[in-house]
Design a protein around this motif. Structure first.
Motif, PDB file in Angstrom:
ATOM      1  N   ILE A 238       0.883  -1.157   0.000  1.00 50.64           N
ATOM      2  CA  ILE A 238       0.000   0.000   0.000  1.00 50.64           C
ATOM      3  C   ILE A 238       0.923   1.209   0.000  1.00 50.64           C
ATOM      4  O   ILE A 238       1.772   1.349   0.896  1.00 50.64           O
ATOM      5  N   LEU A 239       0.799   2.043  -1.014  1.00 43.36           N
ATOM      6  CA  LEU A 239       1.614   3.248  -1.129  1.00 43.36           C
ATOM      7  C   LEU A 239       0.775   4.459  -0.762  1.00 43.36           C
ATOM      8  O   LEU A 239      -0.381   4.565  -1.191  1.00 43.36           O
ATOM      9  N   ILE A 240       1.365   5.367   0.008  1.00 45.96           N
ATOM     10  CA  ILE A 240       0.668   6.590   0.393  1.00 45.96           C
ATOM     11  C   ILE A 240       1.603   7.764   0.123  1.00 45.96           C
ATOM     12  O   ILE A 240       2.770   7.746   0.534  1.00 45.96           O
ATOM     13  N   ARG A 241       1.071   8.755  -0.566  1.00 40.46           N
ATOM     14  CA  ARG A 241       1.878   9.944  -0.855  1.00 40.46           C
ATOM     15  C   ARG A 241       0.983  11.146  -1.078  1.00 40.46           C
ATOM     16  O   ARG A 241      -0.221  11.002  -1.317  1.00 40.46           O
ATOM     17  N   ILE A 242       1.570  12.321  -1.019  1.00 39.09           N
ATOM     18  CA  ILE A 242       0.874  13.558  -1.370  1.00 39.09           C
ATOM     19  C   ILE A 242       1.442  14.014  -2.705  1.00 39.09           C
ATOM     20  O   ILE A 242       2.651  14.023  -2.910  1.00 39.09           O
ATOM     21  N   ASN A 243       0.545  14.375  -3.607  1.00 37.28           N
ATOM     22  CA  ASN A 243       0.948  14.874  -4.911  1.00 37.28           C
ATOM     23  C   ASN A 243       0.000  16.003  -5.293  1.00 37.28           C
ATOM     24  O   ASN A 243      -1.171  15.760  -5.551  1.00 37.28           O
ATOM     25  N   GLN A 244       0.508  17.215  -5.310  1.00 37.99           N
ATOM     26  CA  GLN A 244      -0.271  18.386  -5.716  1.00 37.99           C
ATOM     27  C   GLN A 244      -1.614  18.488  -4.998  1.00 37.99           C
ATOM     28  O   GLN A 244      -2.671  18.451  -5.613  1.00 37.99           O
ATOM     29  N   GLN A 245      -1.588  18.608  -3.685  1.00 36.67           N
ATOM     30  CA  GLN A 245      -2.794  18.763  -2.871  1.00 36.67           C
ATOM     31  C   GLN A 245      -3.741  17.579  -2.965  1.00 36.67           C
ATOM     32  O   GLN A 245      -4.949  17.714  -2.775  1.00 36.67           O
TER      33      GLN A 245
END
Length: 167
Positions: free
Chosen positions: A76-83
């Motif tokens: 499971i990947l979690i990231r923030i990308n451009q809001q």
């Protein structure tokens, strides 16, 4: 304020090769880059990423569930990308055949395992592939969160997902 995007993806292997898509230049997310098959979860699939994964595999390759063995949630990947908070469920499995359909989303190729990391791949997925190709399938699910090292270099922090109630 952050939006969310839920995605399910499949790393499909046949022998020593991984099925990868060279994404069309007309795609909104990562145009022209290499990726695994997968896509966004529909509202009725939000509690069932495996269903999304199987639907996307069929839509993008023509492979049915009966032609895939050992399809298991691995990451499971979690990231923030451009809001936007992006949560991606990554499955792996093995196909019983190599002939796949082509879609307008990109061109599918079987890439030998030792050549996979030599493609232009989005950062977090590249780190996942490095991890998977080095560690191999684990008995647990890995959670990867995008972040930075102490020296401000981008990285992915890996944690084995566990249920503390089973200890």
């Amino acid at each position: 304020m952050f939006r969310t995007r839920m995605i399910a993806t499949a790393m499909l292997f046949n022998g020593n090769d991984l099925l990868m898509m060279k994404r069309s230049l007309s795609r909104t997310l990562n145009p022209g880059m290499w990726a695994a098959v997968g896509g966004h979860m529909e509202p009725e699939e939000l509690n069932d990423p495996r269903t999304t994964c199987l639907r996307e595999i069929y839509e993008e390759t023509g492979l049915s569930e009966s032609e895939i063995s050992d399809l298991r949630l691995r990451y499971i990947l979690i990231r923030i990308n451009q809001q936007e908070v992006r949560q991606q469920f990554i499955y792996s499995g093995h196909t019983t055949r190599r002939d796949v359909l082509q879609t307008d989303e990109g061109v599918l190729h079987w890439i030998p395992r030792e050549q996979v990391l030599h493609r232009e791949i989005p950062f977090i997925f590249h780190r996942l592939l490095e991890h998977y190709l080095q560690i191999g399938p684990a008995p647990h699910v890995w959670v990867g969160t995008a972040g930075f090292t102490d020296t401000a270099k981008p990285t992915v922090h890996w944690t084995a997902l566990s249920d503390p109630n089973t200890v």
